[in-house]
Design a protein around this motif. Structure first.
Motif: not given
Length: 183
Positions: A62, A64-65, A68, A70, A138, A142-143
């Motif tokens: 996983h 995030q784009h 966002h 992280e 989260y 954006a995931e």
């Protein structure tokens, strides 16, 4: 806390030294002063905890784009996991390289996974628990994800892949058009 570098820039492994006596042990899991060289001006905004009952289960990979993206600080609190980070940063000299580290309740290690990396783990013991500190909230929109068995990555998982979520099993393979995440 000892900060260890890895072959991939900005990806680190932190080791805590527990203090033991007849009562048991005490270890610092997080200290913003000691980790300032790693975290910089970022701040921890979310803490996550996962439990995984079955050996061989893979969670991930996983990310995030931006905006966002992280940083994750990942520690195993119970059991053992094979923790994997993959460099997805566009123009990185280690683009699509991966690094793994066994995290266990008894080895007191924590992986620091910077923005622009995909992350996942495989459980090596039943009922393993993983604790994550993150620098971004989260955001479902954006995931992103990469499939655990993507041949372009060649991640060497220690066990045969066990349980996968429907979502993780459906992550796409990276095609030749994937040029990375621009941070």
């Amino acid at each position: 806390m000892k900060i260890n570098t890895t072959p991939i820039s900005d990806l680190m492994v932190i080791e805590s030294t527990p203090h033991t006596d007849l009562r048991g042990a005490f270890a610092r899991l997080f200290c913003d002063n000691e980790l300032a060289p790693v975290i910089g001006r970022r701040r921890i905004v979310q803490i996550n905890h996962s439990t995984t009952s079955t050996v061989g289960t893979i969670r991930g990979l996983h990310f995030q784009h931006p905006p966002h993206a992280e940083m994750k600080l990942v520690r195993c609190l119970k059991g053992r996991v094979w923790d994997v980070a993959i460099d997805l940063r566009r123009d990185s000299p280690t683009f699509l390289n991966w690094y793994a580290q066994e995290l266990a309740a008894d080895n007191h290690r924590m992986m620091v996974i910077p923005e622009g990396f995909a992350h996942g783990f495989q459980t090596l013991e039943p009922d393993s628990e993983v604790f994550y500190l993150t620098t971004a909230h989260y955001m479902p929109n954006a995931e992103g994800g990469v499939r655990f068995d993507d041949p372009r990555l060649g991640v060497k998982w220690p066990l045969k892949a066990g349980c996968l979520s429907v979502k993780d099993a459906a992550h796409p393979l990276l095609d030749e058009g994937f040029h990375g995440i621009f941070l």
